[in-house]
Motif scaffolding. Sequence first.
Motif, PDB file in Angstrom:
ATOM      1  N   ASN A 130      17.522   8.243 -11.143  1.00 47.46           N
ATOM      2  CA  ASN A 130      17.256   9.649 -10.805  1.00 47.46           C
ATOM      3  C   ASN A 130      15.750   9.889 -10.662  1.00 47.46           C
ATOM      4  O   ASN A 130      15.232  10.919 -11.085  1.00 47.46           O
ATOM      5  N   ILE A 131      15.064   8.948 -10.043  1.00 46.87           N
ATOM      6  CA  ILE A 131      13.617   9.014  -9.906  1.00 46.87           C
ATOM      7  C   ILE A 131      13.255   9.994  -8.796  1.00 46.87           C
ATOM      8  O   ILE A 131      13.868  10.001  -7.725  1.00 46.87           O
ATOM      9  N   GLN A 132      12.233  10.805  -9.045  1.00 50.14           N
ATOM     10  CA  GLN A 132      11.805  11.818  -8.099  1.00 50.14           C
ATOM     11  C   GLN A 132      10.362  11.553  -7.657  1.00 50.14           C
ATOM     12  O   GLN A 132       9.750  10.563  -8.050  1.00 50.14           O
ATOM     13  N   GLY A 133       9.871  12.462  -6.817  1.00 46.14           N
ATOM     14  CA  GLY A 133       8.474  12.378  -6.402  1.00 46.14           C
ATOM     15  C   GLY A 133       8.254  11.382  -5.276  1.00 46.14           C
ATOM     16  O   GLY A 133       9.189  10.857  -4.678  1.00 46.14           O
ATOM     17  N   GLN A 134       6.994  11.135  -4.998  1.00 47.28           N
ATOM     18  CA  GLN A 134       6.626  10.261  -3.898  1.00 47.28           C
ATOM     19  C   GLN A 134       6.402   8.827  -4.371  1.00 47.28           C
ATOM     20  O   GLN A 134       6.165   8.581  -5.557  1.00 47.28           O
ATOM     21  N   LEU A 135       6.486   7.922  -3.420  1.00 39.48           N
ATOM     22  CA  LEU A 135       6.227   6.523  -3.710  1.00 39.48           C
ATOM     23  C   LEU A 135       4.726   6.338  -3.944  1.00 39.48           C
ATOM     24  O   LEU A 135       3.921   6.718  -3.095  1.00 39.48           O
ATOM     25  N   PRO A 136       4.330   5.784  -5.093  1.00 41.05           N
ATOM     26  CA  PRO A 136       2.892   5.665  -5.391  1.00 41.05           C
ATOM     27  C   PRO A 136       2.175   4.802  -4.363  1.00 41.05           C
ATOM     28  O   PRO A 136       2.557   3.654  -4.128  1.00 41.05           O
ATOM     29  N   ARG A 137       1.148   5.354  -3.773  1.00 37.26           N
ATOM     30  CA  ARG A 137       0.390   4.604  -2.772  1.00 37.26           C
ATOM     31  C   ARG A 137      -0.364   3.435  -3.398  1.00 37.26           C
ATOM     32  O   ARG A 137      -0.692   2.456  -2.725  1.00 37.26           O
ATOM     33  N   SER A 138      -0.606   3.513  -4.715  1.00 34.60           N
ATOM     34  CA  SER A 138      -1.311   2.414  -5.384  1.00 34.60           C
ATOM     35  C   SER A 138      -0.464   1.146  -5.454  1.00 34.60           C
ATOM     36  O   SER A 138      -0.974   0.084  -5.818  1.00 34.60           O
ATOM     37  N   LEU A 139       0.813   1.225  -5.060  1.00 34.28           N
ATOM     38  CA  LEU A 139       1.619   0.009  -4.973  1.00 34.28           C
ATOM     39  C   LEU A 139       1.058  -0.952  -3.927  1.00 34.28           C
ATOM     40  O   LEU A 139       1.409  -2.133  -3.916  1.00 34.28           O
ATOM     41  N   SER A 140       0.197  -0.449  -3.070  1.00 35.33           N
ATOM     42  CA  SER A 140      -0.447  -1.330  -2.086  1.00 35.33           C
ATOM     43  C   SER A 140      -1.350  -2.351  -2.771  1.00 35.33           C
ATOM     44  O   SER A 140      -1.770  -3.329  -2.146  1.00 35.33           O
ATOM     45  N   ASN A 141      -1.632  -2.137  -4.070  1.00 32.42           N
ATOM     46  CA  ASN A 141      -2.396  -3.132  -4.836  1.00 32.42           C
ATOM     47  C   ASN A 141      -1.560  -4.359  -5.166  1.00 32.42           C
ATOM     48  O   ASN A 141      -2.117  -5.388  -5.560  1.00 32.42           O
ATOM     49  N   CYS A 142      -0.244  -4.255  -5.021  1.00 32.70           N
ATOM     50  CA  CYS A 142       0.652  -5.386  -5.299  1.00 32.70           C
ATOM     51  C   CYS A 142       0.719  -6.264  -4.054  1.00 32.70           C
ATOM     52  O   CYS A 142       1.690  -6.207  -3.280  1.00 32.70           O
ATOM     53  N   ALA A 143      -0.294  -7.071  -3.871  1.00 30.51           N
ATOM     54  CA  ALA A 143      -0.454  -7.834  -2.630  1.00 30.51           C
ATOM     55  C   ALA A 143       0.674  -8.832  -2.393  1.00 30.51           C
ATOM     56  O   ALA A 143       0.935  -9.212  -1.247  1.00 30.51           O
ATOM     57  N   ASP A 144       1.358  -9.265  -3.449  1.00 30.61           N
ATOM     58  CA  ASP A 144       2.421 -10.261  -3.310  1.00 30.61           C
ATOM     59  C   ASP A 144       3.812  -9.641  -3.300  1.00 30.61           C
ATOM     60  O   ASP A 144       4.810 -10.376  -3.371  1.00 30.61           O
ATOM     61  N   LEU A 145       3.900  -8.325  -3.207  1.00 30.60           N
ATOM     62  CA  LEU A 145       5.204  -7.662  -3.251  1.00 30.60           C
ATOM     63  C   LEU A 145       6.077  -8.127  -2.095  1.00 30.60           C
ATOM     64  O   LEU A 145       5.687  -8.058  -0.934  1.00 30.60           O
ATOM     65  N   GLY A 146       7.275  -8.609  -2.433  1.00 26.60           N
ATOM     66  CA  GLY A 146       8.196  -9.097  -1.418  1.00 26.60           C
ATOM     67  C   GLY A 146       9.444  -8.254  -1.283  1.00 26.60           C
ATOM     68  O   GLY A 146      10.050  -8.185  -0.216  1.00 26.60           O
ATOM     69  N   ILE A 147       9.875  -7.585  -2.391  1.00 27.04           N
ATOM     70  CA  ILE A 147      11.089  -6.779  -2.385  1.00 27.04           C
ATOM     71  C   ILE A 147      10.809  -5.437  -3.036  1.00 27.04           C
ATOM     72  O   ILE A 147      10.326  -5.369  -4.173  1.00 27.04           O
ATOM     73  N   LEU A 148      11.113  -4.359  -2.311  1.00 27.65           N
ATOM     74  CA  LEU A 148      10.997  -3.009  -2.840  1.00 27.65           C
ATOM     75  C   LEU A 148      12.304  -2.280  -2.559  1.00 27.65           C
ATOM     76  O   LEU A 148      12.636  -2.002  -1.413  1.00 27.65           O
ATOM     77  N   ASP A 149      13.045  -1.994  -3.628  1.00 22.74           N
ATOM     78  CA  ASP A 149      14.333  -1.306  -3.495  1.00 22.74           C
ATOM     79  C   ASP A 149      14.310  -0.070  -4.382  1.00 22.74           C
ATOM     80  O   ASP A 149      14.413  -0.161  -5.604  1.00 22.74           O
ATOM     81  N   ILE A 150      14.164   1.101  -3.759  1.00 23.04           N
ATOM     82  CA  ILE A 150      14.206   2.361  -4.485  1.00 23.04           C
ATOM     83  C   ILE A 150      15.343   3.231  -3.947  1.00 23.04           C
ATOM     84  O   ILE A 150      15.313   4.460  -4.057  1.00 23.04           O
TER      85      ILE A 150
END
Length: 448
Positions: A145-165
């Motif tokens: 039940n997460i609300q709000g916007q996707l944090p733009r600071s996630l761009s710091n996760c340079a190796d992110l391969g999977i994002l499932d929200i």
Amino acid sequence: MLTLFPGEIPTYLFTLPAMLQLELSSNQLSGPIQEFDTLYSHMIIVSLGQNQISGQIPGSFFQLTSLIDLDLSSNNLTAHSVCDASNLKVLDLSYNNFSGLIPSCLIEGRSLVVLNLRENHFKGTLSDNVSDHCNLQTIDLHGNNIQGQLPRSLSNCADLGILDIGNNRMVGTFPFWLGRLSDLRIIVLGSNLFYGSLTYPTRDRKSREYFSKLQIIDIASNNFSGNLDPQWFERLASMMAKFNDMGNILSHQSFYRDYHDTVAITYKGQYVTFEEVLTTLTAIDFSNNALEGDIPKSVGSLVSLHILNMSHNAFTGRIPPQIGEMRQLESLDLSWNKLSGEIPQELTDLTFLSTLGLCRNKLDGRIPQSRQFLTFENTSYEGNTGLCGPPLSKPCGDSSNRNEVQVNTSRDHVDIILFLFVGVGFGVGFTAGILMKWGKIGKWLRIA
């Protein structure tokens, strides 16, 4: 590693000499977890997933300074306190009954590589203070039940391969900034409250590196609207590559085991969970939005795409014949739009196609009658009043009768022409006779 039988967790486990790995998954174990003894201070991996364990997670779990891999998935656990586990790399708490706010340390920290909180009752917003040294490669928060916007600071996760929200209550426009993450392979934003256009921002239009490794994107059931930017398909380099059936499994290696990423998507009309995701699994799901205009012809360049779902939108125009170039396509759903014209014959080249949805459009003409199209049922086409031919009961008309009408029409034309020629001939003959007669009369008059 220990393997047990169903029942409560034996108490003697918590008094055994020091172990590095405790593996008790898939044993139908029940009851609570007891506090760990200090003898376990060197424990590296604890796996208690897929049991029936209930109650709270002991605080001693997260004081194991050497713990790097904790799997408590698919249980009935209700409490958590994880910020003390400073060296944790893999945390899987999916399919439990956790609630409350997501601890900010899980997003902001530097150690985690895998964060899986799928299908719980977490709420609130996500912290926007993601570390500049973020190591996260997998973030799975699906079904909370997460609300709000996707944090733009996630761009710091340079190796992110999977994002499932997916299946939360998150808002905002499409996060184009994710395209700068060069290892991003899977994006699931479906069933949220995202909105706005899918046109690339002006500052990003010149870059060709966006989403170059993306293999699965699901933005279904949001409020995206407007025309679909052709660049969406022109940038998906991984889906344009020649198909290779020797794909690798998406996983994360630890000291003693591989953690396999999972993903759930709509596949051939069914919601399917893939426990192992191959790099060759490719899917695009833009369904249940308010997208309009033409379907870009550039979609045909995605020659290694397996699943394309653009149903329940407001697309107009014709079905791009370029879709026939997508020879690996297994599922195509364009239903519930406003598409018109005939079904392109090129679509019969999709020899792997096993699911087709074209219903509830404004299509007309004869349904193709070759290859895979001989296997589809009425449900693939119903709601298009202009379509005809099998498997629909509406006939397209008897071709022999049409030929006969054409032949008769041609004969009528010939008869008319002959009649005209006869008439003309008769008139010419009659006139010539008169002239000849008058010629003789004139001769007579001159003789006289």
